[in-house]
Design an enzyme around this catalytic site. Structure first.
Site, short mmCIF file in Angstrom:
data_model
loop_
_atom_site.label_atom_id
_atom_site.label_comp_id
_atom_site.label_asym_id
_atom_site.label_seq_id
_atom_site.Cartn_x
_atom_site.Cartn_y
_atom_site.Cartn_z
N GLY A 170 0.99 -1.25 0.01
CA GLY A 170 -0.02 0.02 0.10
C GLY A 170 0.88 1.17 0.08
N LYS A 196 -0.52 5.11 0.01
CA LYS A 196 -1.14 6.04 0.79
C LYS A 196 -1.40 5.43 2.10
CE LYS A 196 -3.67 8.40 -3.09
NZ LYS A 196 -4.81 8.71 -3.69
N ALA A 197 -1.90 4.25 2.37
CA ALA A 197 -2.26 3.65 3.63
C ALA A 197 -1.36 2.51 3.70
CB ALA A 197 -3.62 3.66 3.99
N PRO A 198 -0.06 2.41 4.13
CA PRO A 198 0.48 0.99 4.14
C PRO A 198 0.22 0.24 5.09
CG PRO A 198 2.01 2.96 5.09
CD PRO A 198 0.77 3.79 4.33
N ASN A 199 0.01 -1.06 4.86
CA ASN A 199 -0.37 -2.20 5.65
C ASN A 199 0.98 -2.94 5.98
OD1 ASN A 199 -3.09 -1.70 5.48
ND2 ASN A 199 -2.91 -2.25 3.38
N ASP A 219 -6.03 -9.52 -5.08
CA ASP A 219 -4.48 -9.35 -5.42
C ASP A 219 -3.52 -10.60 -5.31
OD1 ASP A 219 -2.37 -8.03 -6.47
OD2 ASP A 219 -2.09 -6.74 -4.54
#
Length: 524
Positions: free
Chosen positions: A85, A87-90, A206
């Site tokens: 991710g 913008k909002a990494p996991n 994914d």
């Protein structure tokens, strides 16, 4: 398939034919749930037991943030094993759960930590996690828990210590994956997808080489994290757009056919050893340039016939029109005959050492130390032939009182149904177990009569055909119809042992023996 914190008594392998009340947030049944197409005929669970079981699931638990913080060393940067991710990494962290005193070594886990407010509604996140947590399969890196604490949303899964398929295919250091292992990876992941599809979870988000993980024995498993989106409304694909299904580019929605397309890209990775855009790969396939597609590091050490079959399957998966792609069952059917070197362990083919923490499998579960009945003796020895002989000899004497049929039902449907059961009984006696499964299924599907003995017999047939998941479901069905029937519990014990869930198998065998002893006392 280890469990964590909670006993299997809460929720076990669900059955595709789920009756009302078995959804993501439903309370499990007492003792061990039994999912039956004829659940309306089953005795309801005791209220107290149902209430006690309502908060736990099979190998699945709700963790506190403090527990997971301790397990990951305070979410230390050095424990990060992957990041996805923009913008909002996991982040995914490795960790070890603190076990209770005397419960053995700490269990390795993987913890996925979502970005702040990725799932604003904690109830929705918990329901999604519980739904995925119900899945249990040897081809999955199974989900074992979750955490909702304030704005924090975390998933907890079994840790796979031997890296990803991407590492072994694209970034290998010692040796590339040999051809037989590549075929094994394709087959195992197809099995995982087929299981998820059959269990009502056909959408995998994914799917790529980073989602395929290798366990302590080097066996490939599909990460359970891909069964949930990165957020409630977030994107389902984070990879390059060149590798995403065409219908996802048009609609932004994942379908079961989209998963097949992504599986096709994984097949390309296995064939070529590099990332090739599907459109380019299809051009090579149309030009019959299979040699150009194949990984040069294999140095020609592969079967041309097998390679052609895998290329053809990849081509089918990558078709532009979703309706032209195969389903998961077809993937399994095509890949299964291609398997070779079945006797060689995966860790040998990967060139990795055998996991140092691996221990010999525990012995078959032993019942309590009191005189054993023939059935208890057979189950404790895992002697399927002896169990079959006992079921043949007891016939249907335990089915008395299971059915109350109207005169119309007797006259209109009974003849065909009983004929199907009779044919099943003959096949069962003659050890033609596949035919017995077909005939007993015809009997069950009519639904007019409910027979715990049929479920028990079909359960054994599944065991004889190396289908322990299906065997466990049938044994649970038998318990649903006849909640205090020892045979149903015995069959569950054998199925659980076949699934390598030895602790639960031992508990179930003990419970079966106690029920049998109680039944014998009452009959005196």
């Amino acid at each position: 398939m280890g469990c964590c914190r909670s006993s299997l008594r809460a929720v076990t392998h669900p059955h595709p034919e789920k009756p009302p009340g078995t959804g993501a947030g439903a309370a499990p049944m007492a003792r061990r749930p039994s999912f039956s197409a004829s659940a309306h005929r089953a005795a309801p669970p005791p209220p107290a037991a149902a209430a006690a079981a309502s908060s736990s699931e099979a190998g699945f638990a709700e963790f506190s943030l403090a527990e997971l913080r301790a397990a990951t060393g305070g979410f230390a940067p050095e424990n990060i094993v992957s990041e996805s991710g923009d913008k909002a990494p996991n982040f995914v962290y490795r960790g070890r759960l603190q076990q209770g005193q005397g419960q053995g070594p700490r269990r390795a886990i993987a913890v996925k930590k979502f970005g702040k407010m990725a799932w604003p509604d904690p109830k929705q996140f918990a329901e999604e996690a519980r739904g995925v947590g119900r899945l249990r399969h040897r081809r999955l890196a199974n989900l074992i828990g979750y955490c909702c604490d304030g704005d924090e949303r975390l998933l907890v899964a079994e840790f796979m210590p031997n890296d990803t398929l991407a590492k072994h295919v694209f970034h290998w250091e010692n040796q590339t994956i040999e051809w037989a292992m590549r075929l094994r990876v394709a087959y195992h992941i197809a099995e995982a997808l087929d299981y998820c599809s059959n269990e009502g979870r056909p959408l995998y988000h994914d799917l790529n080489a980073y989602r395929v993980l290798f366990d302590e024995n080097g066996d490939p498993r599909l990460s359970c994290f891909g069964l949930m989106k990165n957020s409630r409304d977030g994107k389902s694909y984070s990879t390059n757009l060149a590798y995403t299904p065409p219908e996802y580019l048009r609609t932004g929605r994942v379908t079961p056919e989209s998963v097949i397309f992504s599986f096709g890209t994984v097949l390309l990775d296995l064939l070529s050893g590099k990332r090739i855009p599907p459109s380019h790969a299809l051009d090579m396939m149309r030009g019959n340039n299979i040699q150009m597609l194949m990984d040069s590091h294999l140095e020609g050490n592969y079967s041309t016939e097998e390679a052609t079959a895998l290329v053809d399957l990849a081509s089918q998966c990558l078709q532009y029109e979703a309706r032209d792609r195969p389903n998961t069952k077809k993937l399994v059917n095509i890949l299964e005959p291609l398997q070779t070197k079945l006797e060689v362990p995966s860790y040998e083919m990967l060139g990795i050492p055998k996991h140092e923490e691996e221990v010999p499998p525990p012995p078959a579960p032993q019942p309590p130390q009191h005189p054993l009945s023939p059935m208890a003796e057979a189950c404790s020895r895992m002697d399927l032939t002896a169990i079959q002989q006992i079921l043949v000899s007891t016939h249907y004497r335990d089915d008395e009182g299971s059915n109350e049929l109207s005169f119309q039902e007797w006259t209109q449907q009974m003849r065909d149904m009983l004929d199907a059961r009779k044919r099943g009984d003959l096949a069962f006696r003659d050890k033609d177990f596949k035919t017995a499964i077909e005939c007993y299924t015809q009997f069950v599907d009519v639904g007019t009569m409910v027979s715990p003995t049929v479920y028990a017999r079909r359960s054994l047939c599944h065991l004889m055909c190396d289908q322990p998941d299906a065997a466990l479901r049938d044994a649970m069905q038998a318990q649903c119809v006849y909640p205090e029937w020892p045979t149903a519990f015995y069959m569950q014990a054998v199925a659980l042992s076949k699934l390598d869930m030895q602790s639960d198998a031992k508990d179930m065998l003990s419970e079966a023996s106690q029920l049998e002893e109680k039944k014998q006392k009452n009959s005196r």
